[in-house]
Design a protein around this motif. Structure first.
Motif, PDB file in Angstrom:
ATOM      1  N   HIS A 389       5.804  -9.403 -10.193  1.00  0.00           N
ATOM      2  CA  HIS A 389       5.197  -8.066 -10.076  1.00  0.00           C
ATOM      3  C   HIS A 389       4.347  -7.991  -8.806  1.00  0.00           C
ATOM      4  CE1 HIS A 389       5.399  -7.347 -14.728  1.00  0.00           C
ATOM      5  NE2 HIS A 389       6.579  -7.314 -14.138  1.00  0.00           N
ATOM      6  N   ALA A 390       3.525  -9.033  -8.605  1.00  0.00           N
ATOM      7  CA  ALA A 390       2.640  -9.044  -7.435  1.00  0.00           C
ATOM      8  C   ALA A 390       3.460  -9.008  -6.144  1.00  0.00           C
ATOM      9  CB  ALA A 390       1.749 -10.284  -7.467  1.00  0.00           C
ATOM     10  N   ALA A 391       4.567  -9.735  -6.129  1.00  0.00           N
ATOM     11  CA  ALA A 391       5.400  -9.793  -4.923  1.00  0.00           C
ATOM     12  C   ALA A 391       5.982  -8.416  -4.606  1.00  0.00           C
ATOM     13  CB  ALA A 391       6.522 -10.819  -5.114  1.00  0.00           C
ATOM     14  N   VAL A 392       6.450  -7.714  -5.620  1.00  0.00           N
ATOM     15  CA  VAL A 392       7.037  -6.387  -5.400  1.00  0.00           C
ATOM     16  C   VAL A 392       5.960  -5.409  -4.915  1.00  0.00           C
ATOM     17  CG1 VAL A 392       8.149  -4.418  -6.516  1.00  0.00           C
ATOM     18  CG2 VAL A 392       8.915  -6.745  -7.033  1.00  0.00           C
ATOM     19  N   HIS A 393       4.799  -5.436  -5.547  1.00  0.00           N
ATOM     20  CA  HIS A 393       3.721  -4.529  -5.107  1.00  0.00           C
ATOM     21  C   HIS A 393       3.379  -4.795  -3.635  1.00  0.00           C
ATOM     22  CE1 HIS A 393       3.316  -3.218  -9.149  1.00  0.00           C
ATOM     23  NE2 HIS A 393       2.652  -4.274  -9.609  1.00  0.00           N
ATOM     24  N   ALA A 394       3.307  -6.085  -3.283  1.00  0.00           N
ATOM     25  CA  ALA A 394       2.941  -6.446  -1.895  1.00  0.00           C
ATOM     26  C   ALA A 394       3.976  -5.899  -0.924  1.00  0.00           C
ATOM     27  CB  ALA A 394       2.844  -7.971  -1.771  1.00  0.00           C
ATOM     28  N   ALA A 395       5.237  -6.142  -1.220  1.00  0.00           N
ATOM     29  CA  ALA A 395       6.304  -5.706  -0.305  1.00  0.00           C
ATOM     30  C   ALA A 395       6.335  -4.184  -0.188  1.00  0.00           C
ATOM     31  CB  ALA A 395       7.653  -6.231  -0.805  1.00  0.00           C
ATOM     32  N   MET A 396       6.258  -3.497  -1.306  1.00  0.00           N
ATOM     33  CA  MET A 396       6.354  -2.034  -1.263  1.00  0.00           C
ATOM     34  C   MET A 396       5.163  -1.422  -0.512  1.00  0.00           C
ATOM     35  SD  MET A 396       9.267  -1.421  -2.477  1.00  0.00           S
ATOM     36  CE  MET A 396       9.270   0.359  -2.557  1.00  0.00           C
ATOM     37  N   ALA A 397       4.038  -2.136  -0.518  1.00  0.00           N
ATOM     38  CA  ALA A 397       2.855  -1.646   0.211  1.00  0.00           C
ATOM     39  C   ALA A 397       2.898  -2.099   1.681  1.00  0.00           C
ATOM     40  CB  ALA A 397       1.584  -2.123  -0.469  1.00  0.00           C
ATOM     41  N   GLY A 398       4.023  -2.670   2.095  1.00  0.00           N
ATOM     42  CA  GLY A 398       4.203  -3.017   3.509  1.00  0.00           C
ATOM     43  C   GLY A 398       3.513  -4.295   3.937  1.00  0.00           C
ATOM     44  N   ARG A 399       3.090  -5.122   2.952  1.00  0.00           N
ATOM     45  CA  ARG A 399       2.553  -6.427   3.345  1.00  0.00           C
ATOM     46  C   ARG A 399       3.732  -7.290   3.765  1.00  0.00           C
ATOM     47  NH1 ARG A 399      -0.895  -3.051   2.088  1.00  0.00           N
ATOM     48  NH2 ARG A 399      -2.999  -3.653   1.416  1.00  0.00           N
ATOM     49  N   THR A 400       3.510  -8.140   4.744  1.00  0.00           N
ATOM     50  CA  THR A 400       4.583  -9.025   5.198  1.00  0.00           C
ATOM     51  C   THR A 400       4.010 -10.336   5.703  1.00  0.00           C
ATOM     52  OG1 THR A 400       6.586  -9.154   6.546  1.00  0.00           O
ATOM     53  CG2 THR A 400       4.658  -8.118   7.590  1.00  0.00           C
ATOM     54  N   GLU A 401       4.909 -11.321   5.917  1.00  0.00           N
ATOM     55  CA  GLU A 401       4.484 -12.673   6.329  1.00  0.00           C
ATOM     56  C   GLU A 401       3.426 -13.189   5.370  1.00  0.00           C
ATOM     57  OE1 GLU A 401       3.706 -13.042  10.544  1.00  0.00           O
ATOM     58  OE2 GLU A 401       5.016 -11.341  10.974  1.00  0.00           O
ATOM     59  N   ALA A 402       3.617 -12.901   4.091  1.00  0.00           N
ATOM     60  CA  ALA A 402       2.626 -13.284   3.086  1.00  0.00           C
ATOM     61  C   ALA A 402       3.317 -13.873   1.863  1.00  0.00           C
ATOM     62  CB  ALA A 402       1.804 -12.068   2.663  1.00  0.00           C
TER      63      ALA A 402
END
Ligand SMILES: Nc1ncnc2c1ncn2[C@@H]1O[C@H](COP(=O)(O)OP(=O)(O)OP(=O)(O)O)[C@@H](O)[C@H]1O
Ligand SMILES: O=P(O)(O)OC[C@H]1O[C@](O)(CO)[C@@H](O)[C@@H]1O
Ligand SMILES: [Mg+2]
Length: 460
Positions: A389-402
């Motif tokens: 869940h955390a990974a999807v939220h991060a990606a959809m919010a445009g976080r990257t290289e994380a």
């Protein structure tokens, strides 16, 4: 390396303009002992003395961005194609993470498409990039009850630019890399290549390893399930050794550079006399050496139980130069191939006890892949789902290289390069190893072994 707040900031692709499906739910949420609100941060350090060392205002102390859903997101879900790959050795929970990602992406964010690349990073090469699996909620419905990974996995290097080409050609906007230290390194290189080409693709790592050797995560997923399984083998040799004349029970467990599986399984089984891990060299001979201690146990109580991490005592194999027992070179991913320390101990203990008139009954188990090929236990299943869940939220919010990780019980975003900046190892001066010594009553060291390097970070 001293970490500053700036080292812990996660890269963003751009401004979040789209409403998230979680906007409404988040409108009233605040930080509490059970929740970290959007925008809040989680401290890197958690003791008064460590914080005092910085003497910085709390807002400037080193801290991670909290993971979780955002009210606004970067990507328009209707336009998003997501990619998933699993790489490196197997680990309980891989299927749980895949399932969690697919369901979160499809059910809540309603993304256009989710592609599974097959057989690890090999699946991102020019040769294999079109051989993908369409991952739908129906396709992943029951996968979490099985070990392994429905996508397959592999070791071996791939060219970062070739992998970026594959993402571009398959229209991938957000890419999830589930892997260990090697996988996180590969994800870092992939992200750098994406950035160098100015592409709008998010890369999020989900750290996995049964060895628990990744830093900046309380424990990696799969570790709990693996050490729980390892416990069964320790119990089995303990029963066997105790019932045999001069019984010697040895269990060799995975753990290339870190002895977490051996340590935790020993604490759980609570029946071993001696634990040997890569972090603490040991000597075989001499009055305080391992062989003398083994003999003492056999004389005093009739048997001995030894738990051994596969990476322990490699220097002893080097000294002997035995080709059949020594590791040779590296595997396709560049990991050192280990020598078989279990076989060496079996041989040396048998010779020693026989020479002193205590010919042993040897009970040796090397469960090997049996500890990592299983399905995730209940704890890891929950953990994998929440990481997904955390990974999807991060990606959809445009976080990257994380990467997404659990840090001091909170879910956080960790810059990818940090995940491979050091190795998590059992700290010989830490409280985990102290618990092991309290439990086994073994000496802190066996004989005058070569001086060990001080472990700088042991997180468990
Ligand atoms: N330094 C690196 N640069 C680029 N790719 C790498 C690097 N190290 C590893 N990789 C790639 O990452 C993938 C996984 O690496 P590896 O086989 O070491 O497993 P891992 O992810 O560390 O998992 P585990 O150690 O838990 O089995 C492999 O395809 C490997 O080629
Ligand atoms: O046989 P393989 O797949 O190379 O994996 C063995 C290694 O993988 C791990 O399970 C994880 O890195 C190690 O403990 C072990 O040394
Ligand atoms: Mg690795």
């Amino acid at each position: 390396m001293t970490l500053h707040l700036d080292n812990l900031r996660v890269r963003r692709l751009g401004e979040c303009r789209y409403d998230s499906p979680f906007s409404e739910m988040l409108s009233t949420k605040q930080t509490s002992p059970h929740y970290v609100a959007e925008g809040d941060r989680v401290l890197l350090e958690d003791t008064v003395s460590m914080l005092a060392e910085h003497s910085l205002p709390s807002g400037e102390a080193p801290s991670f961005e909290a993971a979780g859903p955002r009210r606004k997101i970067y990507f328009d879900p209707a336009q998003v194609t997501a990619g998933i790959v699993t790489c490196g050795g197997l680990c309980p929970g891989l299927n749980n993470v895949i399932r969690g990602l697919v369901k979160e992406l499809s059910v809540h964010y309603k993304v256009k498409r989710v592609l599974g690349f097959r057989n690890g990073l090999q699946g991102l090469t020019a040769e294999h990039r079109h051989d993908t699996i369409e991952l739908t909620p129906e396709r992943v419905r029951d996968i979490h009850s099985a070990g392994g990974t429905i996508l397959g996995s592999s070791r071996g290097g791939q060219d970062a630019d070739e992998m970026v080409d594959s993402l571009v050609l398959r229209g991938v906007d957000v890419m999830f890399v589930i892997g260990g230290d090697g996988g996180m390194r590969a994800a870092t290189l992939l992200s750098e290549a994406i950035r160098a080409r100015g592409l709008d693709i998010a890369v999020i790592g989900v750290p996995k390893t049964i060895d628990n050797d990744l830093p900046f995560t309380d424990q990696s997923f799969g570790f709990q399930s693996a050490f729980a399984r390892a416990t069964d083998f320790i119990s089995a040799v303990s029963v066997e050794a105790a019932a045999s004349p001069n019984g010697v029970g040895i269990v060799k467990l995975m753990g290339r550079h870190s002895g977490f599986i051996a340590s935790y399984a020993t604490l759980a089984a609570n029946s071993a006399d001696i634990v040997l891990i890569p972090e603490i060299p040991f000597a075989l001979g001499g009055a305080d050496g391992l062989l003398a201690h083994v003999e003492q146990h056999v004389r005093a109580k009739g048997f001995v139980v030894i738990v051994l991490a596969e990476g322990a005592g490699q220097d002893l194999l080097d000294e002997r130069g035995l080709p059949q027992q020594n590791g040779r070179g590296t595997d396709a991913s560049g990991n050192i191939k280990l020598g078989n320390i279990g076989e060496l101990l079996k041989e040396r203990i048998t010779a020693h006890l026989t020479a002193v008139g205590l010919a042993p009954t040897m009970r040796y188990i090397d469960p090997s892949y049996a500890v990592r090929s299983i399905a995730a236990n209940a704890y890891d299943s929950v953990y994998c789902l929440r990481l997904a869940h955390a990974a999807v939220h991060a990606a959809m919010a445009g976080r990257t290289e994380a990467a997404v990780a659990r840090w001091r019980r909170r879910f956080v975003h960790v810059p990818l390069p940090l995940m491979t900046s050091r190795r998590n190892q059992v700290d010989p001066d830490g409280d985990l190893w102290m618990s092991v010594l309290e439990t086994t009553c073994q000496p802190a060291e066996f004989g005058s072994a070569p001086a060990r390097e001080r472990v700088r970070t042991g997180f468990c």
